[in-house]
Design a protein around this motif. Structure first.
Motif, PDB file in Angstrom:
ATOM      1  N   GLY A  17      90.078  80.945 101.266  1.00 37.28           N
ATOM      2  CA  GLY A  17      89.711  79.667 100.667  1.00 37.28           C
ATOM      3  C   GLY A  17      90.369  78.472 101.325  1.00 37.28           C
ATOM      4  O   GLY A  17      90.200  77.336 100.891  1.00 37.28           O
ATOM      5  N   LYS A  18      91.079  78.692 102.404  1.00 32.88           N
ATOM      6  CA  LYS A  18      91.787  77.605 103.110  1.00 32.88           C
ATOM      7  C   LYS A  18      90.944  77.125 104.291  1.00 32.88           C
ATOM      8  O   LYS A  18      91.334  77.254 105.449  1.00 32.88           O
ATOM      9  CB  LYS A  18      93.156  78.088 103.568  1.00 32.88           C
ATOM     10  N   PHE A  19      89.798  76.552 103.979  1.00 34.29           N
ATOM     11  CA  PHE A  19      88.844  76.150 105.014  1.00 34.29           C
ATOM     12  C   PHE A  19      89.442  75.150 105.999  1.00 34.29           C
ATOM     13  O   PHE A  19      89.107  75.147 107.172  1.00 34.29           O
ATOM     14  CB  PHE A  19      87.569  75.581 104.385  1.00 34.29           C
ATOM     15  N   GLU A  20      90.327  74.284 105.532  1.00 37.52           N
ATOM     16  CA  GLU A  20      90.967  73.289 106.396  1.00 37.52           C
ATOM     17  C   GLU A  20      91.706  73.974 107.552  1.00 37.52           C
ATOM     18  O   GLU A  20      91.721  73.466 108.669  1.00 37.52           O
ATOM     19  CB  GLU A  20      91.933  72.434 105.566  1.00 37.52           C
ATOM     20  N   ASP A  21      92.303  75.139 107.289  1.00 35.35           N
ATOM     21  CA  ASP A  21      93.034  75.863 108.326  1.00 35.35           C
ATOM     22  C   ASP A  21      92.117  76.347 109.447  1.00 35.35           C
ATOM     23  O   ASP A  21      92.583  76.603 110.560  1.00 35.35           O
ATOM     24  CB  ASP A  21      93.779  77.056 107.727  1.00 35.35           C
ATOM     25  N   ALA A  22      90.834  76.474 109.170  1.00 31.57           N
ATOM     26  CA  ALA A  22      89.884  76.940 110.185  1.00 31.57           C
ATOM     27  C   ALA A  22      89.750  75.945 111.329  1.00 31.57           C
ATOM     28  O   ALA A  22      89.404  76.327 112.452  1.00 31.57           O
ATOM     29  CB  ALA A  22      88.515  77.191 109.554  1.00 31.57           C
ATOM     30  N   LEU A  23      90.049  74.674 111.079  1.00 30.00           N
ATOM     31  CA  LEU A  23      89.876  73.650 112.113  1.00 30.00           C
ATOM     32  C   LEU A  23      90.738  73.918 113.346  1.00 30.00           C
ATOM     33  O   LEU A  23      90.415  73.446 114.438  1.00 30.00           O
ATOM     34  CB  LEU A  23      90.147  72.261 111.552  1.00 30.00           C
ATOM     35  N   ALA A  24      91.805  74.688 113.208  1.00 30.34           N
ATOM     36  CA  ALA A  24      92.633  75.043 114.359  1.00 30.34           C
ATOM     37  C   ALA A  24      91.855  75.887 115.371  1.00 30.34           C
ATOM     38  O   ALA A  24      92.233  75.961 116.544  1.00 30.34           O
ATOM     39  CB  ALA A  24      93.881  75.799 113.894  1.00 30.34           C
ATOM     40  N   LEU A  25      90.760  76.501 114.931  1.00 36.82           N
ATOM     41  CA  LEU A  25      89.937  77.341 115.806  1.00 36.82           C
ATOM     42  C   LEU A  25      88.864  76.544 116.541  1.00 36.82           C
ATOM     43  O   LEU A  25      88.156  77.091 117.379  1.00 36.82           O
ATOM     44  CB  LEU A  25      89.264  78.446 114.979  1.00 36.82           C
ATOM     45  N   TYR A  26      88.726  75.260 116.225  1.00 38.26           N
ATOM     46  CA  TYR A  26      87.647  74.423 116.755  1.00 38.26           C
ATOM     47  C   TYR A  26      88.101  73.575 117.943  1.00 38.26           C
ATOM     48  O   TYR A  26      89.240  73.120 117.995  1.00 38.26           O
ATOM     49  CB  TYR A  26      87.136  73.475 115.669  1.00 38.26           C
ATOM     50  N   ALA A  27      87.161  73.328 118.858  1.00 37.45           N
ATOM     51  CA  ALA A  27      87.387  72.382 119.943  1.00 37.45           C
ATOM     52  C   ALA A  27      87.376  70.965 119.361  1.00 37.45           C
ATOM     53  O   ALA A  27      86.703  70.719 118.349  1.00 37.45           O
ATOM     54  CB  ALA A  27      86.283  72.525 120.995  1.00 37.45           C
ATOM     55  N   PRO A  28      88.104  70.033 119.982  1.00 34.89           N
ATOM     56  CA  PRO A  28      88.155  68.661 119.455  1.00 34.89           C
ATOM     57  C   PRO A  28      86.786  67.994 119.318  1.00 34.89           C
ATOM     58  O   PRO A  28      86.568  67.181 118.424  1.00 34.89           O
ATOM     59  CB  PRO A  28      89.010  67.907 120.476  1.00 34.89           C
ATOM     60  N   ASP A  29      85.847  68.348 120.192  1.00 32.06           N
ATOM     61  CA  ASP A  29      84.516  67.736 120.170  1.00 32.06           C
ATOM     62  C   ASP A  29      83.458  68.682 119.603  1.00 32.06           C
ATOM     63  O   ASP A  29      82.270  68.570 119.916  1.00 32.06           O
ATOM     64  CB  ASP A  29      84.122  67.267 121.567  1.00 32.06           C
ATOM     65  N   ALA A  30      83.878  69.611 118.760  1.00 37.64           N
ATOM     66  CA  ALA A  30      82.946  70.574 118.156  1.00 37.64           C
ATOM     67  C   ALA A  30      81.844  69.849 117.396  1.00 37.64           C
ATOM     68  O   ALA A  30      82.033  68.735 116.894  1.00 37.64           O
ATOM     69  CB  ALA A  30      83.702  71.515 117.223  1.00 37.64           C
ATOM     70  N   VAL A  31      80.689  70.510 117.296  1.00 40.75           N
ATOM     71  CA  VAL A  31      79.522  69.962 116.614  1.00 40.75           C
ATOM     72  C   VAL A  31      79.192  70.853 115.413  1.00 40.75           C
ATOM     73  O   VAL A  31      79.186  72.079 115.523  1.00 40.75           O
ATOM     74  CB  VAL A  31      78.307  69.900 117.567  1.00 40.75           C
ATOM     75  N   SER A  32      78.909  70.226 114.273  1.00 40.24           N
ATOM     76  CA  SER A  32      78.513  70.939 113.060  1.00 40.24           C
ATOM     77  C   SER A  32      77.123  70.466 112.673  1.00 40.24           C
ATOM     78  O   SER A  32      76.872  69.259 112.598  1.00 40.24           O
ATOM     79  CB  SER A  32      79.507  70.632 111.936  1.00 40.24           C
ATOM     80  N   VAL A  33      76.201  71.419 112.456  1.00 36.51           N
ATOM     81  CA  VAL A  33      74.819  71.075 112.156  1.00 36.51           C
ATOM     82  C   VAL A  33      74.401  71.731 110.837  1.00 36.51           C
ATOM     83  O   VAL A  33      74.467  72.949 110.689  1.00 36.51           O
ATOM     84  CB  VAL A  33      73.866  71.539 113.281  1.00 36.51           C
ATOM     85  N   GLU A  34      73.965  70.917 109.891  1.00 41.21           N
ATOM     86  CA  GLU A  34      73.468  71.391 108.590  1.00 41.21           C
ATOM     87  C   GLU A  34      71.964  71.612 108.667  1.00 41.21           C
ATOM     88  O   GLU A  34      71.278  71.014 109.503  1.00 41.21           O
ATOM     89  CB  GLU A  34      73.768  70.362 107.499  1.00 41.21           C
ATOM     90  N   ALA A  35      71.437  72.437 107.759  1.00 41.68           N
ATOM     91  CA  ALA A  35      69.997  72.653 107.683  1.00 41.68           C
ATOM     92  C   ALA A  35      69.286  71.382 107.228  1.00 41.68           C
ATOM     93  O   ALA A  35      68.135  71.141 107.582  1.00 41.68           O
ATOM     94  CB  ALA A  35      69.684  73.807 106.735  1.00 41.68           C
ATOM     95  N   SER A  36      69.977  70.566 106.441  1.00 43.56           N
ATOM     96  CA  SER A  36      69.448  69.262 106.041  1.00 43.56           C
ATOM     97  C   SER A  36      70.623  68.311 105.854  1.00 43.56           C
ATOM     98  O   SER A  36      71.763  68.744 105.675  1.00 43.56           O
ATOM     99  CB  SER A  36      68.638  69.361 104.746  1.00 43.56           C
ATOM    100  N   ALA A  37      70.351  67.036 105.877  1.00 49.81           N
ATOM    101  CA  ALA A  37      71.411  66.038 105.749  1.00 49.81           C
ATOM    102  C   ALA A  37      71.961  66.020 104.324  1.00 49.81           C
ATOM    103  O   ALA A  37      71.192  66.035 103.360  1.00 49.81           O
ATOM    104  CB  ALA A  37      70.883  64.658 106.115  1.00 49.81           C
ATOM    105  N   PRO A  38      73.294  66.000 104.168  1.00 49.88           N
ATOM    106  CA  PRO A  38      73.874  65.860 102.830  1.00 49.88           C
ATOM    107  C   PRO A  38      73.637  64.440 102.314  1.00 49.88           C
ATOM    108  O   PRO A  38      73.335  63.542 103.109  1.00 49.88           O
ATOM    109  CB  PRO A  38      75.362  66.132 103.053  1.00 49.88           C
TER     110      PRO A  38
END
Length: 121
Positions: A17-38
């Motif tokens: 449940g510590k989703f914030e900790d996952a950011l350490a696995l990401y590149a600084p310029d990572a891209v996140s794409v949703e199925a639709s806009a929030p």
């Protein structure tokens, strides 16, 4: 880290449940794409600050009653993780079950792209 190690680490962090900790696995310029806009947002978010902001919006607007995380399923430079949430939308008090699959792409030992797939019905 190889693809399996990154995938396993992401799943472990998500299950905790510590989703914030996952950011350490990401590149600084990572891209996140949703199925639709929030609400008030866009489908595509670029960079760690934007991805962190999406996470903060989720926490602020949803009460999570339970969560299941499945996978990972690796394939070349990508892997899939399945999520199932029992949540209540805080502003509307509407409770619902949300299932989604996430496709992650890895390059040079970091997640460079995440794409979420879910039904809009």
């Amino acid at each position: 880290m190889n693809i399996q190690e990154i995938a396993d680490k992401l799943v472990a962090v998500c299950k905790s449940g510590k989703f914030e900790d996952a950011l350490a696995l990401y590149a600084p310029d990572a891209v996140s794409v949703e199925a639709s806009a929030p609400p008030g947002g866009q489908r595509e978010t670029v960079g760690l600050a934007g991805i962190r902001g999406k996470g903060e919006w989720w926490v602020a607007n949803h009460e999570v009653h339970s969560m299941q995380v499945a996978g990972p399923w690796p394939h070349d430079d990508r892997f899939i993780v399945g999520f199932k949430f029992d949540v209540t939308m805080k502003p509307t008090k509407q409770r619902f079950t949300m299932e989604e699959m996430a496709l992650y792409t890895v390059k040079d030992g970091k997640i460079v792209r995440e794409e979420f797939f879910y039904s809009m019905g």
